[in-house]
Design an enzyme around this catalytic site. Sequence first.
Site, PDB file in Angstrom:
ATOM      1  N   PRO A 169       8.781   6.399  -4.545  1.00 25.23           N
ATOM      2  CA  PRO A 169       9.199   7.343  -5.590  1.00 25.23           C
ATOM      3  C   PRO A 169       9.922   6.611  -6.722  1.00 25.23           C
ATOM      4  CG  PRO A 169       9.716   8.215  -3.416  1.00 25.23           C
ATOM      5  CD  PRO A 169       9.295   6.787  -3.223  1.00 25.23           C
ATOM      6  N   ILE A 170       9.538   6.931  -7.953  1.00 29.47           N
ATOM      7  CA  ILE A 170      10.038   6.210  -9.127  1.00 29.47           C
ATOM      8  C   ILE A 170      11.515   6.513  -9.388  1.00 29.47           C
ATOM      9  CG2 ILE A 170       9.368   7.989 -10.807  1.00 29.47           C
ATOM     10  CD1 ILE A 170       8.295   5.584 -12.547  1.00 29.47           C
ATOM     11  N   TYR A 218      27.823  -0.934   1.446  1.00 30.55           N
ATOM     12  CA  TYR A 218      28.419   0.258   0.814  1.00 30.55           C
ATOM     13  C   TYR A 218      29.313   1.016   1.796  1.00 30.55           C
ATOM     14  CZ  TYR A 218      24.615  -0.539  -2.572  1.00 30.55           C
ATOM     15  OH  TYR A 218      23.731  -1.079  -3.478  1.00 30.55           O
ATOM     16  N   ASP A 254      18.637   5.137  -1.909  1.00 30.82           N
ATOM     17  CA  ASP A 254      18.927   3.702  -1.903  1.00 30.82           C
ATOM     18  C   ASP A 254      20.276   3.464  -1.231  1.00 30.82           C
ATOM     19  OD1 ASP A 254      18.262   0.898  -3.144  1.00 30.82           O
ATOM     20  OD2 ASP A 254      20.382   1.266  -3.572  1.00 30.82           O
ATOM     21  N   LYS A 290      19.702  -2.714   2.569  1.00 26.44           N
ATOM     22  CA  LYS A 290      19.801  -4.116   2.156  1.00 26.44           C
ATOM     23  C   LYS A 290      20.580  -4.944   3.175  1.00 26.44           C
ATOM     24  CE  LYS A 290      20.099  -2.174  -2.458  1.00 26.44           C
ATOM     25  NZ  LYS A 290      20.945  -0.992  -2.206  1.00 26.44           N
ATOM     26  N   HIS A 337      20.030  -8.449  -0.183  1.00 25.17           N
ATOM     27  CA  HIS A 337      20.882  -7.862  -1.223  1.00 25.17           C
ATOM     28  C   HIS A 337      21.184  -8.842  -2.366  1.00 25.17           C
ATOM     29  CE1 HIS A 337      24.090  -4.455  -1.655  1.00 25.17           C
ATOM     30  NE2 HIS A 337      23.681  -4.860  -2.827  1.00 25.17           N
ATOM     31  N   LEU A 370      18.090   8.225  -5.417  1.00 33.71           N
ATOM     32  CA  LEU A 370      19.541   8.427  -5.498  1.00 33.71           C
ATOM     33  C   LEU A 370      20.239   7.143  -5.066  1.00 33.71           C
ATOM     34  CD1 LEU A 370      21.933  10.552  -5.850  1.00 33.71           C
ATOM     35  CD2 LEU A 370      21.911  10.667  -3.349  1.00 33.71           C
ATOM     36  N   GLY A 417       0.793  -1.225   0.000  1.00 31.62           N
ATOM     37  CA  GLY A 417       0.000   0.000   0.000  1.00 31.62           C
ATOM     38  C   GLY A 417       0.825   1.275   0.000  1.00 31.62           C
TER      39      GLY A 417
END
EC number: 1.1.1.21
Length: 316
Positions: free
Chosen positions: A14-15, A49, A44, A78, A111, A18, A10
Amino acid sequence: MASRLLLNNGAKMPILGLGTWKSPPGQVTEAVKVAIDVGYRHIDCAHVYQNENEVGVAIQEKLREQVVKREELFIVSKLWCTYHEKGLVKGACQKTLSDLKLDYLDLYLIHWPTGFKPGKEFFPLDESGNVVPSDTNILDTWAAMEELVDEGLVKAIGISNFNHLQVEMILNKPGLKYKPAVNQIECHPYLTQEKLIQYCQSKGIVVTAYSPLGSPDRPWAKPEDPSLLEDPRIKAIAAKHNKTTAQVLIRFPMQRNLVVIPKSVTPERIAENFKVFDFELSSQDMTTLLSYNRNWRVCALLSCTSHKDYPFHEEF
């Protein structure tokens, strides 16, 4: 073009987001601040990272300045491969939340489908240089992910780099509580992923495209590798629309109903990459870009080809 896609929990994602893979800790705080100022609402991230603390500093600063409210942001992270054991999943998520300085994640992904031996090393290797697997399986890890939703640590859960058989395994899990909301996969004109995307979308799973620009700053790039940003055919499409090649490469997945997460730490490029809502690729442009597929992967995880859960031996 809708600026958000509806997830199966639901929530609206956002399409455009960053990406922060390979963003140096010293630059990523500024990058995220610029991105939020420019209008990005989706960031993201990932534990592997090694920059989530710095991303968190930027998010906190923008919340403090009231540039944005927490509920307007969509923050993704992730679970790394060394935390696939059921007992390690929650701690890994809590570490990410503490680094990002957040109470909850909007989306938490497995991941890679491949579990690694737990420990300090992100890539535990044996003498011959192969990754040491864990004896975990995807379904147990998924059950632990589901608990994070029930405990309120994450709003939605999903997967990344899973092939369609691995997605199907989760969908067919006995006692499945939550379907994956997202499968995040590498996708660009040289790796168009039609079959996997069609499969996921048919199951109500949103697909996020990573490395949409072909990840030109990847450490293992070779001089003879193809370059999306330098491809004269893509440059020609960009010129026709009075846009940059990067903008075409970002718009392309959006018109396939994919979420897309280009990475940059350069303020000008971060802003440029967001200016993709004011033009449209024609159906001819789309067909042309799809025709450039050559099944070329930036992220093939070659150290794991002998892992039982290596995803890329399958066609899709």
